[in-house]
Write a protein that holds these residues in place. Sequence first.
Motif, mmCIF file in Angstrom:
data_model
loop_
_atom_site.group_PDB
_atom_site.id
_atom_site.type_symbol
_atom_site.label_atom_id
_atom_site.label_comp_id
_atom_site.label_asym_id
_atom_site.label_seq_id
_atom_site.Cartn_x
_atom_site.Cartn_y
_atom_site.Cartn_z
ATOM 1 N N TRP A 1 -63.749 56.099 59.488
ATOM 2 C CA TRP A 1 -63.893 55.438 61.012
ATOM 3 C C TRP A 1 -63.729 55.922 62.664
ATOM 4 O O TRP A 1 -63.788 55.339 63.255
ATOM 5 C CB TRP A 1 -63.894 53.992 60.910
ATOM 6 C CG TRP A 1 -64.774 52.874 61.569
ATOM 7 C CD1 TRP A 1 -64.498 52.416 62.550
ATOM 8 C CD2 TRP A 1 -66.196 52.471 61.200
ATOM 9 N NE1 TRP A 1 -65.576 50.874 63.402
ATOM 10 C CE2 TRP A 1 -66.497 51.125 61.910
ATOM 11 C CE3 TRP A 1 -67.102 52.720 60.322
ATOM 12 C CZ2 TRP A 1 -67.634 50.635 62.757
ATOM 13 C CZ3 TRP A 1 -68.078 51.669 60.347
ATOM 14 C CH2 TRP A 1 -68.200 51.342 61.028
ATOM 15 N N THR A 2 -63.537 56.795 62.663
ATOM 16 C CA THR A 2 -62.932 57.513 63.336
ATOM 17 C C THR A 2 -63.480 58.635 63.829
ATOM 18 O O THR A 2 -63.429 59.528 64.517
ATOM 19 C CB THR A 2 -60.930 57.705 63.476
ATOM 20 O OG1 THR A 2 -61.109 58.628 62.241
ATOM 21 C CG2 THR A 2 -60.196 56.699 63.486
ATOM 22 N N THR B 1 -65.126 49.019 67.838
ATOM 23 C CA THR B 1 -64.404 47.913 66.596
ATOM 24 C C THR B 1 -63.100 48.805 66.602
ATOM 25 O O THR B 1 -63.247 48.093 65.502
ATOM 26 C CB THR B 1 -65.610 48.085 66.036
ATOM 27 O OG1 THR B 1 -65.735 49.787 65.482
ATOM 28 C CG2 THR B 1 -66.256 47.681 66.623
ATOM 29 N N LEU B 2 -62.962 50.070 65.922
ATOM 30 C CA LEU B 2 -61.834 50.078 66.181
ATOM 31 C C LEU B 2 -60.073 50.371 66.335
ATOM 32 O O LEU B 2 -59.863 49.635 66.013
ATOM 33 C CB LEU B 2 -61.792 51.898 66.029
ATOM 34 C CG LEU B 2 -60.336 52.907 65.958
ATOM 35 C CD1 LEU B 2 -60.658 52.718 64.379
ATOM 36 C CD2 LEU B 2 -61.059 54.215 66.336
ATOM 37 N N THR C 1 -62.089 60.320 70.714
ATOM 38 C CA THR C 1 -60.976 59.876 69.586
ATOM 39 C C THR C 1 -59.846 59.788 69.804
ATOM 40 O O THR C 1 -59.291 57.991 70.270
ATOM 41 C CB THR C 1 -60.847 60.082 67.994
ATOM 42 O OG1 THR C 1 -62.017 60.229 67.754
ATOM 43 C CG2 THR C 1 -59.896 59.529 66.902
ATOM 44 N N VAL D 1 -71.654 58.405 58.891
ATOM 45 C CA VAL D 1 -70.054 57.848 58.744
ATOM 46 C C VAL D 1 -70.060 57.165 57.053
ATOM 47 O O VAL D 1 -69.054 57.798 56.440
ATOM 48 C CB VAL D 1 -70.551 56.189 59.638
ATOM 49 C CG1 VAL D 1 -69.022 55.025 58.916
ATOM 50 C CG2 VAL D 1 -70.621 56.234 60.733
ATOM 51 N N THR E 1 -71.992 56.227 67.745
ATOM 52 C CA THR E 1 -70.492 56.371 67.202
ATOM 53 C C THR E 1 -69.172 55.645 68.398
ATOM 54 O O THR E 1 -69.008 55.272 67.474
ATOM 55 C CB THR E 1 -70.681 57.368 66.079
ATOM 56 O OG1 THR E 1 -70.704 58.601 67.695
ATOM 57 C CG2 THR E 1 -70.849 57.854 65.587
ATOM 58 N N GLN F 1 -68.352 52.407 66.824
ATOM 59 C CA GLN F 1 -67.056 52.858 66.353
ATOM 60 C C GLN F 1 -66.041 52.664 67.196
ATOM 61 O O GLN F 1 -64.977 52.263 67.084
ATOM 62 C CB GLN F 1 -67.011 53.651 65.329
ATOM 63 C CG GLN F 1 -68.101 54.645 63.987
ATOM 64 C CD GLN F 1 -68.029 55.395 63.713
ATOM 65 O OE1 GLN F 1 -69.006 55.816 63.996
ATOM 66 N NE2 GLN F 1 -67.232 55.705 62.723
#
Length: 527
Positions: free
Chosen positions: A356-357, A405-406, A130, A316, A398, A402
């Motif tokens: 979403w993180t 795209t985050l 993250t 998710v 993930t 994720q």
Amino acid sequence: MHTYLPFLLAMIAAIVLLNTLANKLKIAYPILLVVAGLLIGFFPGLPILRINPDLIFFIFLPPLLFEASWNVSLKEMKRWWRIIGSFAFLVVFFTALSVAVVAHHFIPGFTLALGFLLGGIVSPPDAVSTGAITKFVKIPKTTAAILEGESLLNDASSLIIFRFALIAVGTGQFIWQEAALSFLWMLTGGAGIGLLLAWIFVQAHKRLPLDAPSNIALTIIEPYFMYWLAEQFHCSGVLAVVSGGLFLSAKRLIFFNSASRIQSSSVWDSFVFILNGVVFLIIGLELPEIVEGLRQKGIPLSSAIASGILVTAVLVAARIISSYAALIATYIFRPGVMPRASSNRRRWLMPMLLGWTGMRGVVSLAAALAIPITLDNGTAFPQRNLILFITFIVILLTLLVQGLTLPVIIERTGLFEGVVEEESEEASRHKMKQGLKEHVYQFLKDKYETDESGNAGLQKFLKQWEERAKATDDNWMNEKTKKIFVELLETQRQYLTELNKDPKIDEAIIRQQLYQIDLEEERLKII
């Protein structure tokens, strides 16, 4: 050993190069490392890395958790303890329960105990992933503080679930009363042992005549000792490391000198970077052996991939649902502590971002690899290869989906544009520096006003001390003025420590200024 050493050195070189490429492409380096490990793993002739499951936690987790607790803002954790606590414990348990129920009903051969085992493995989001992803986009300090605080504690809660699930799988029974008492002892005992050992280490740093290398060497063994001793008493080693690391971090100005603080920062950054890189590469390198294990058990690869996608979707969905549940509960019961936002639309989009993180990584892999190969009775551990493969799919999806795209979602939706922060970073920095100048000037006037006449060095302090780093003439820096200079630096540290109690001041800014003061003190030693 001679077979593995060149391979390990090549891994470290690959980690450095891939990190450089990731920074150039503005992609989180764990993504490239996992993909690279996956590609390298299928090369013929490479040695197979096998790590003893009993050692996997002990090798990687203590230093990674210690470094994270050393750098997290304890002030922000206290401020947002409700939402951090709910994500670290309630959300992790809800996520593990959701995975357990779905796996039990939809994955052939999975008992409820195996489902909880898998849930405990994949439920904690990875702080490294993250942090590496969000560094390319600007997010509010509130959100960053929640993610950092959650990442410290959710590892402990998920690994406790993992441990109880292992017992249930091995014994075939689960007694709730005993589990509740064990859970309480793991929490309180782990935190207590960590704090006690941290206090002992503080005394050792203060009382022993240690130089900077010795201080740093001691900090490297501290997390391992905390983890090991807590585990000997059947407590949570993770909580011991986290609580001990937080205590040591809060006392660092007391037992560390400026040289130790400066050098330890570089040493720990490099050490943790290598550990993280090795783990993410191992994720990919392990896959070929895991796939072979599935083939030997007669599990179709397509079925295993489908199971991995299903579990990822559950993770998710559970995190997003939990995020909205936390927001609604806060809105109803504690509206005064809700994070500020420029509009209701952005406030209600925030839980989607938090959901979403949830990238998975180091802890999930370490837990999966720590599953014993056989049970106590000598039989093969049920579904071990499938659990490992599902964990790999979860980490891969993930990170790729994720993780990639985050940043795009944050930038294109403008979610944080115009977000109302209590005090901007620039305003906080200006307030801190202005306060420092006034504090130092008043300190000099109060203590040395009678000595000012005829003392060129002191006059220079009073008039131009903030420009001292630019001064080309250092002849005025005699022993007396150098002593005063050290006093000035120490009083600045004291002022910043008090200023950090202001909830409007970002602790990261305070730490940056403290680092500058440490550099100034080291510069003074060579004048």
